[in-house]
Design a protein around this motif. Sequence first.
Motif, PDB file in Angstrom:
ATOM      1  N   VAL A 196       0.815  -1.224   0.000  1.00 49.52           N
ATOM      2  CA  VAL A 196       0.000   0.000   0.000  1.00 49.52           C
ATOM      3  C   VAL A 196       0.845   1.269   0.000  1.00 49.52           C
ATOM      4  O   VAL A 196       0.305   2.374  -0.132  1.00 49.52           O
ATOM      5  N   ALA A 197       2.158   1.113   0.147  1.00 47.45           N
ATOM      6  CA  ALA A 197       3.020   2.296   0.245  1.00 47.45           C
ATOM      7  C   ALA A 197       2.930   3.178  -1.001  1.00 47.45           C
ATOM      8  O   ALA A 197       2.854   4.408  -0.907  1.00 47.45           O
ATOM      9  N   SER A 198       2.947   2.543  -2.188  1.00 48.45           N
ATOM     10  CA  SER A 198       2.906   3.335  -3.423  1.00 48.45           C
ATOM     11  C   SER A 198       1.583   4.074  -3.562  1.00 48.45           C
ATOM     12  O   SER A 198       1.542   5.250  -3.951  1.00 48.45           O
ATOM     13  N   ILE A 199       0.469   3.378  -3.215  1.00 46.18           N
ATOM     14  CA  ILE A 199      -0.845   4.028  -3.283  1.00 46.18           C
ATOM     15  C   ILE A 199      -0.925   5.159  -2.264  1.00 46.18           C
ATOM     16  O   ILE A 199      -1.395   6.261  -2.560  1.00 46.18           O
ATOM     17  N   GLY A 200      -0.455   4.872  -1.044  1.00 36.33           N
ATOM     18  CA  GLY A 200      -0.467   5.900  -0.004  1.00 36.33           C
ATOM     19  C   GLY A 200       0.365   7.106  -0.381  1.00 36.33           C
ATOM     20  O   GLY A 200      -0.012   8.252  -0.092  1.00 36.33           O
ATOM     21  N   LEU A 201       1.496   6.871  -1.042  1.00 39.61           N
ATOM     22  CA  LEU A 201       2.369   7.973  -1.449  1.00 39.61           C
ATOM     23  C   LEU A 201       1.678   8.857  -2.486  1.00 39.61           C
ATOM     24  O   LEU A 201       1.749  10.090  -2.419  1.00 39.61           O
ATOM     25  N   ILE A 202       1.002   8.229  -3.440  1.00 38.54           N
ATOM     26  CA  ILE A 202       0.281   8.989  -4.472  1.00 38.54           C
ATOM     27  C   ILE A 202      -0.840   9.822  -3.839  1.00 38.54           C
ATOM     28  O   ILE A 202      -1.003  11.003  -4.137  1.00 38.54           O
ATOM     29  N   LEU A 203      -1.618   9.200  -2.951  1.00 38.41           N
ATOM     30  CA  LEU A 203      -2.709   9.924  -2.293  1.00 38.41           C
ATOM     31  C   LEU A 203      -2.177  11.074  -1.448  1.00 38.41           C
ATOM     32  O   LEU A 203      -2.753  12.167  -1.433  1.00 38.41           O
ATOM     33  N   ALA A 204      -1.085  10.830  -0.732  1.00 38.80           N
ATOM     34  CA  ALA A 204      -0.526  11.870   0.127  1.00 38.80           C
ATOM     35  C   ALA A 204       0.012  13.040  -0.689  1.00 38.80           C
ATOM     36  O   ALA A 204      -0.227  14.207  -0.363  1.00 38.80           O
TER      37      ALA A 204
END
Length: 267
Positions: A196-204
Amino acid sequence: MKAKKLVGKLHLWLGLTSGLVVFIVSLTGAIFVFQDEIRDLTEPWRKVQAQATAPVLPSRLQAAALASHPGIAASTTWVTYFGAERSATVFFTDKAGNPIQVYLNPYTGQVLREQNLHTYFFSIVQEIHMTLLLPEAVAKWVVGSAVLIFVVMLLTGLVLWWPKRRQERKQRFTIKWGARWRRINYDLHNVLGFYVASIGLILALTGLFMIFPSVLTSIAYVTNGGRTYPQDLITAKVDTLRPVAPALRPSPTWCTKRCAAAHPRRK
């Protein structure tokens, strides 16, 4: 202290610092994403029976919506038709400065529901998501700082996750279900955190762009090689006398923002 141990301490304390704010912002954002589906289940006045006749004129909808609000000019309202099986809406600001949205049957002009958007559930959810119900000038830095800390936490988490040796890679993707609960929790954190890190990074990052538009403008300027495109700054307009796609509909929360900017709430 070794570099990786220092990163681990940084990751831990950053998570504790920003965790509550990020959790609230994430939860309200998830609720808001599915607002159309939730509203269709809980708000029957959003739907009407399709008729073979044409919808009534906007002027008739305005008259019906303003019948209980004498003194509000029809020219200040926003009329929207949403389709054959959807109620039409009339948006306006009442004399007390409240944003009002009225749902009407587009074929008969009958008022189905009137809502004060200041107290509407999804308006409040969006306000919590955007400002935590704090003054906007304060919320900008509180939420922005928490999201920025979250970005650093994601990056430090990847540093901690990254295996030193090739044979350790399998371990990073394995959950030992037979171990004690602390080990299972640790493995879940490592494995799920990686995915989920990549998705979280994009959202952040996209959230930061919304909070600090100047950052997005600067990045766009650099990535565009110093060229500017004035058409990107044009605000799209919707003809409210025609049915529009769901993506183009002015949401109640958009109307709240529009109203609040023009008419600050009275105390």
